[in-house]
Enzyme design. Structure first.
Site, PDB file in Angstrom:
ATOM      1  N   GLY A 258       0.805  -1.215   0.000  1.00 42.84           N
ATOM      2  CA  GLY A 258       0.000   0.000   0.000  1.00 42.84           C
ATOM      3  C   GLY A 258       0.836   1.261   0.000  1.00 42.84           C
ATOM      4  N   GLY A 259       2.134   1.119   0.201  1.00 44.17           N
ATOM      5  CA  GLY A 259       3.005   2.290   0.275  1.00 44.17           C
ATOM      6  C   GLY A 259       3.042   3.104  -0.996  1.00 44.17           C
TER       7      GLY A 259
ATOM      8  N   GLN B  93      15.090  -0.162  -1.803  1.00 37.74           N
ATOM      9  CA  GLN B  93      14.999   1.174  -2.381  1.00 37.74           C
ATOM     10  C   GLN B  93      16.417   1.697  -2.684  1.00 37.74           C
ATOM     11  OE1 GLN B  93      12.374   2.734  -3.391  1.00 37.74           O
ATOM     12  NE2 GLN B  93      10.731   1.527  -2.476  1.00 37.74           N
TER      13      GLN B  93
ATOM     14  N   GLY C 184      10.715   1.506  -6.060  1.00 34.10           N
ATOM     15  CA  GLY C 184      11.152   2.892  -6.133  1.00 34.10           C
ATOM     16  C   GLY C 184      11.395   3.385  -7.541  1.00 34.10           C
TER      17      GLY C 184
ATOM     18  N   ASP D 208       5.042  -7.411 -11.956  1.00 35.46           N
ATOM     19  CA  ASP D 208       3.624  -7.069 -12.017  1.00 35.46           C
ATOM     20  C   ASP D 208       3.482  -5.716 -12.693  1.00 35.46           C
ATOM     21  OD1 ASP D 208       2.765  -4.723  -9.990  1.00 35.46           O
ATOM     22  OD2 ASP D 208       4.407  -5.851  -9.098  1.00 35.46           O
TER      23      ASP D 208
ATOM     24  N   CYS E 181      -5.322 -16.473 -27.724  1.00 34.41           N
ATOM     25  CA  CYS E 181      -6.306 -16.067 -26.716  1.00 34.41           C
ATOM     26  C   CYS E 181      -7.728 -16.143 -27.275  1.00 34.41           C
ATOM     27  CB  CYS E 181      -6.017 -14.651 -26.212  1.00 34.41           C
ATOM     28  SG  CYS E 181      -6.517 -13.318 -27.333  1.00 34.41           S
TER      29      CYS E 181
ATOM     30  N   HIS F 211      -6.764 -10.148 -24.400  1.00 27.56           N
ATOM     31  CA  HIS F 211      -5.643 -10.283 -25.340  1.00 27.56           C
ATOM     32  C   HIS F 211      -4.349  -9.713 -24.764  1.00 27.56           C
ATOM     33  CE1 HIS F 211      -3.078 -10.141 -28.813  1.00 27.56           C
ATOM     34  NE2 HIS F 211      -2.883  -8.855 -28.563  1.00 27.56           N
TER      35      HIS F 211
END
Length: 397
Positions: A92-93, A219, A246, A293, A333, A362
């Site tokens: 959440g930072g 960081q 970061g 991600d 797909c 896709h």
């Protein structure tokens, strides 16, 4: 928890297997983002069908809505969202601090002096303030006041119940002074120590729940000595893995990432936060990153932009009105095997919600498959050829 597989010769890259209570993740792997316990516009079943091995949700957003206690009562993040595989949550930072400063990708911290350390986005009001104990911020939803500390972040993430969780850290920007970077890094280290203690306490308190792997976050911005020191300082704390976070200059992504990775244990997984472009994947893999991600696949889809082996293009362009071919004839797909560019062009022009769903399916498949291909190429020794072919085609124009 993590088993190293085959090394990529001449680099820090490797394959591996990240084992979690909800299944294994073969790495390198792309982890699609389901910020609010949903990959925007896509069913969890569709994410499984397109090959996603794990999903990542956001502690900040789920804390604000519906509340971590609701997710906990539902049986944890996976059960709540109908996803059976492994899950990640970030601390959440990023959202607390970036939204608080009015930025998204560009981050800024509070400061008592009117320097680069005090920059906020034009026309925005600062919504987050950092102190030694944590961060006080106002919700971007309704302006209500909230407080995140390392202990609060750990509590939220334990309630969310993800297989992999991240320590609460302070993010800085490339605009921050070196002096502030040093100050911030020391604070992040102290927060990391508090996260470890609270994680251990909560793990014992919630012994009936599956174990959650805690990743420390490295960081240090663009400074080699700070990145290396941050990684060395985190090692003795006993983290299960690491996130590299970061501000990172895109052109130096591989170089900066490798500074941290070369200081970390080889037998622990490394996750690079917020990376989603083809050239970034190759640079990061060579620097030793195992998982990634990014929100780009669904965000670009909502803006009518889709990925193909020959680059990214916008389906709203007039040339697609009568183009009855799929987005990418090489893609397997559901969207590409059932629909045409002309149909998606129509959906976007008509502002139909289905446009985002089909394009997101896709884009997520393209991204997941690309990293899967990178993993396979390391295994079979064709990495150099795959990299050359992918980058030459994707960036030809």
């Amino acid at each position: 928890m993590f088993t190293v597989g085959k090394q990529l010769p001449g680099t820090l890259g490797r394959t591996g297997v990240l084992s979690t209570p909800h299944g294994d993740v073969r790495t390198p792997a792309f982890v699609p983002v389901g910020t609010k316990a949903t990959v925007k516009a896509v069913l969890p079943e569709a994410m499984a069908e397109l090959g996603a091995q794990a999903l990542l949700a956001n502690a900040y957003h789920l804390y604000l809505q519906p509340g971590a206690d609701v997710v906990d009562e539902a049986g944890g993040l996976g059960a709540f969202m109908g996803w059976r595989g492994p899950t990640f949550t970030d601390s959440g930072g990023f959202q607390v601090l970036s939204l608080g400063a009015g930025f998204q990708k560009t981050l800024s911290m509070d400061s008592t002096t009117a320097t680069a350390d005090d920059v906020i986005a034009p026309g925005k009001e600062r919504l987050a303030h950092v102190d030694e104990d944590g961060v006080t911020f106002r919700s971007h939803l309704d302006g209500s006041k909230h407080r995140f500390t390392p202990e609060v972040s750990m509590g939220i993430q334990h309630q969310l119940g993800a297989d992999v969780i991240f320590a609460f850290d302070e993010l800085t920007t490339l605009m921050n002074s070196r002096g502030y970077q040093i100050e911030s890094l020391a604070r992040t280290q102290r927060w990391a120590e508090r996260c470890v203690r609270e994680h251990e306490r909560l793990t014992q308190e919630r012994a009936d729940k599956p174990y959650q792997a805690l990743f420390g976050v490295v960081q240090g911005a663009q400074h080699e000595d700070l990145r290396r020191q941050a990684a060395r300082d985190l090692r003795p704390l006993g983290f299960d893995g690491y996130g590299i976070g970061g501000a990172i200059e895109k052109e130096r992504l591989g170089e900066i990432t490798s500074w941290a990775v070369s200081e970390l244990e080889e037998d622990k997984p490394r996750h690079l936060l917020g990376i989603g472009e083809p050239d970034d994947f190759f640079a990061a893999v060579e620097a030793g990153i195992d998982t990634f991600d990014c929100v780009s696949p669904t965000r670009e889809a909502r803006r009518s932009r889709v990925y193909t082996r020959d680059g990214r293009f916008n389906l709203l362009q007039a040339r697609f009105k009568r183009d009855f071919t799929p987005i990418d004839e090489t893609c397997d797909c559901y969207t590409c095997t059932h629909y045409t560019k002309a149909y998606l062009h129509h959906l976007y022009k008509a502002k139909e919600y289905l446009s985002a769903t089909l394009a997101s399916i896709h884009n997520e498949r393209f991204t997941v498959r690309l990293v899967d291909d990178i993993r396979a190429s390391i295994e079979d020794g064709t990495y150099a050829d795959v990299k050359a072919d992918v980058l030459a085609r994707y960036y030809a124009s």
